[in-house]
Write a protein that holds these residues in place. Sequence first.
Motif, PDB file in Angstrom:
ATOM      1  N   ALA A  23      37.706  36.238  29.908  1.00 34.63           N
ATOM      2  CA  ALA A  23      37.601  37.161  31.031  1.00 34.63           C
ATOM      3  C   ALA A  23      36.871  36.470  32.172  1.00 34.63           C
ATOM      4  CB  ALA A  23      36.848  38.415  30.610  1.00 34.63           C
ATOM      5  N   GLY A  24      37.340  36.678  33.392  1.00 37.56           N
ATOM      6  CA  GLY A  24      36.765  36.002  34.532  1.00 37.56           C
ATOM      7  C   GLY A  24      35.401  36.550  34.903  1.00 37.56           C
ATOM      8  N   SER A  25      34.564  35.710  35.447  1.00 33.03           N
ATOM      9  CA  SER A  25      33.240  36.141  35.898  1.00 33.03           C
ATOM     10  C   SER A  25      32.818  35.432  37.173  1.00 33.03           C
ATOM     11  CB  SER A  25      32.192  35.882  34.801  1.00 33.03           C
ATOM     12  OG  SER A  25      32.159  34.505  34.452  1.00 33.03           O
ATOM     13  N   GLY A  26      33.417  34.282  37.468  1.00 32.32           N
ATOM     14  CA  GLY A  26      33.011  33.530  38.643  1.00 32.32           C
ATOM     15  C   GLY A  26      33.897  33.800  39.840  1.00 32.32           C
ATOM     16  N   THR A  27      33.684  33.019  40.891  1.00 31.98           N
ATOM     17  CA  THR A  27      34.521  33.117  42.074  1.00 31.98           C
ATOM     18  C   THR A  27      35.938  32.694  41.712  1.00 31.98           C
ATOM     19  OG1 THR A  27      32.653  32.602  43.510  1.00 31.98           O
ATOM     20  CG2 THR A  27      34.854  32.290  44.424  1.00 31.98           C
ATOM     21  N   PRO A  28      36.943  33.485  42.070  1.00 34.08           N
ATOM     22  CA  PRO A  28      38.305  33.140  41.651  1.00 34.08           C
ATOM     23  C   PRO A  28      38.806  31.856  42.298  1.00 34.08           C
ATOM     24  CG  PRO A  28      38.338  34.952  43.225  1.00 34.08           C
ATOM     25  CD  PRO A  28      36.901  34.746  42.842  1.00 34.08           C
ATOM     26  N   ASP A 305      39.429  33.268  35.679  1.00 31.93           N
ATOM     27  CA  ASP A 305      38.800  32.932  36.951  1.00 31.93           C
ATOM     28  C   ASP A 305      39.800  32.374  37.962  1.00 31.93           C
ATOM     29  OD1 ASP A 305      36.153  33.728  36.551  1.00 31.93           O
ATOM     30  OD2 ASP A 305      35.703  31.924  35.407  1.00 31.93           O
ATOM     31  N   THR A 306      41.063  32.729  37.818  1.00 26.94           N
ATOM     32  CA  THR A 306      42.072  32.303  38.776  1.00 26.94           C
ATOM     33  C   THR A 306      42.647  33.522  39.484  1.00 26.94           C
ATOM     34  OG1 THR A 306      43.820  32.386  37.089  1.00 26.94           O
ATOM     35  CG2 THR A 306      42.686  30.273  37.416  1.00 26.94           C
ATOM     36  N   ALA A 307      43.247  33.294  40.632  1.00 22.45           N
ATOM     37  CA  ALA A 307      43.834  34.399  41.390  1.00 22.45           C
ATOM     38  C   ALA A 307      44.878  33.856  42.349  1.00 22.45           C
ATOM     39  CB  ALA A 307      42.761  35.148  42.178  1.00 22.45           C
ATOM     40  N   ALA A 308      45.856  34.698  42.665  1.00 21.08           N
ATOM     41  CA  ALA A 308      46.812  34.377  43.722  1.00 21.08           C
ATOM     42  C   ALA A 308      46.327  35.016  45.010  1.00 21.08           C
ATOM     43  CB  ALA A 308      48.195  34.894  43.357  1.00 21.08           C
ATOM     44  N   GLN A 309      46.230  34.245  46.038  1.00 18.77           N
ATOM     45  CA  GLN A 309      45.686  34.710  47.311  1.00 18.77           C
ATOM     46  C   GLN A 309      46.665  35.576  48.084  1.00 18.77           C
ATOM     47  OE1 GLN A 309      43.875  31.629  49.759  1.00 18.77           O
ATOM     48  NE2 GLN A 309      45.053  32.323  51.506  1.00 18.77           N
ATOM     49  N   SER A 310      47.956  35.429  47.854  1.00 19.98           N
ATOM     50  CA  SER A 310      48.983  35.911  48.768  1.00 19.98           C
ATOM     51  C   SER A 310      48.802  37.339  49.251  1.00 19.98           C
ATOM     52  CB  SER A 310      50.365  35.739  48.143  1.00 19.98           C
ATOM     53  OG  SER A 310      50.408  36.370  46.885  1.00 19.98           O
ATOM     54  N   PHE A 311      48.634  38.306  48.350  1.00 20.65           N
ATOM     55  CA  PHE A 311      48.442  39.687  48.789  1.00 20.65           C
ATOM     56  C   PHE A 311      46.971  40.071  48.864  1.00 20.65           C
ATOM     57  CE2 PHE A 311      52.817  39.724  47.357  1.00 20.65           C
ATOM     58  CZ  PHE A 311      53.434  40.397  48.402  1.00 20.65           C
ATOM     59  N   TRP A 312      46.124  39.447  48.082  1.00 20.71           N
ATOM     60  CA  TRP A 312      44.700  39.745  48.152  1.00 20.71           C
ATOM     61  C   TRP A 312      44.125  39.403  49.522  1.00 20.71           C
ATOM     62  CZ3 TRP A 312      41.404  42.262  44.917  1.00 20.71           C
ATOM     63  CH2 TRP A 312      41.900  42.589  43.633  1.00 20.71           C
ATOM     64  N   ALA A 323      36.244  40.191  42.924  1.00 13.79           N
ATOM     65  CA  ALA A 323      35.209  40.165  41.894  1.00 13.79           C
ATOM     66  C   ALA A 323      34.732  41.576  41.541  1.00 13.79           C
ATOM     67  CB  ALA A 323      34.035  39.301  42.349  1.00 13.79           C
ATOM     68  N   LYS A 324      34.592  42.438  42.552  1.00 15.14           N
ATOM     69  CA  LYS A 324      34.137  43.812  42.292  1.00 15.14           C
ATOM     70  C   LYS A 324      35.185  44.606  41.526  1.00 15.14           C
ATOM     71  CE  LYS A 324      30.958  44.199  46.223  1.00 15.14           C
ATOM     72  NZ  LYS A 324      30.680  44.895  47.512  1.00 15.14           N
TER      73      LYS A 324
END
Length: 333
Positions: A23-28, A305-312, A323-324
Amino acid sequence: MTKTSRTSGRRTDGDQDGGGRRAGSGTPVSDPFDALPGLAPLRAAARAGDWAATRAFFAGLGSVDDFSFASGALADVEGTEGYLEAAAEALPADPLPRTLLAERYIRIGWDIRSGARAQHVSREQFDEFHDWLRKAERLLIEVCAEQPAYAPAWTARLLTARGLELGHFEARRRYARLSAHHPHHFRAQSQLLQQLCPKWGGSWESAHGFARECATAAPDGSHSAVLVAEAHIEHASDLTDAQQAEYVRDVSVRDDLRHAAQVSVLHPDYRDGFHRITGHSTFALAFSLGGHTADAARHFAALGDTAAQSFWQYLPDWKTRFAKYRQAALATL
């Protein structure tokens, strides 16, 4: 959400290895070359200006979706136009260097235009933007004439069609040419969906209809149903804050998202690829905006801890918001 215009569809995905993820916890991590270990050889080849290594990387990809994703990722690497121009000149019969070079020209153009709505883009920006897209279009016309089934070139031509404002008929014509050979090509579908949104002269009826059509036609476990979530996020971003809250919390929207997730990234037949984190990130955002934290939890868990930026990136300070939302969702597990 901030009302912006997605540009050339740059994607940020994550580890494609399908194993367990904490599970993620850091900056994506949203840079695709950092989030996707499988892309590392491509970045190394691009930075070295090594055409042989670049060609070998693309030759080793197992799907047209991964191929198209990687071509878009390479376009984001600054300065690569030099060695791609040399390769295109040295190999005039090879569609790969011309297509990759066209993608790079498109990215240069979109960066000049920016992701702002049209009324906030200057005439000078538009002129430069269109110049770069026309350079790309000339290359892509050649490739598509020589290789009518070459999906990466047709996908790139959906970007130029939108940027050059060639209209919905032309965009659909190009998509039809591609889909005749590759009927469930996710990046192309996502690009046409952008064209069908009101900000590019379309309508919500067209956008949602196309998303549902793609989701229904695709085999279970494919990425196509992610378009359902993309359409809902786009629709929400075009509303006032009060309207948006009502829209994303609607039970029918929630159920639509649940079904789309179940037949795509949560389906037992789903296989990881470069678009895995695109899918999970999009669903995580759509569910989070609606306050459906338990539904978002499985997607955040898959992201780590990964994410796609496109829509975020539609959200101000999106990494903090990510993160929240992630913390709230994972607390329900």
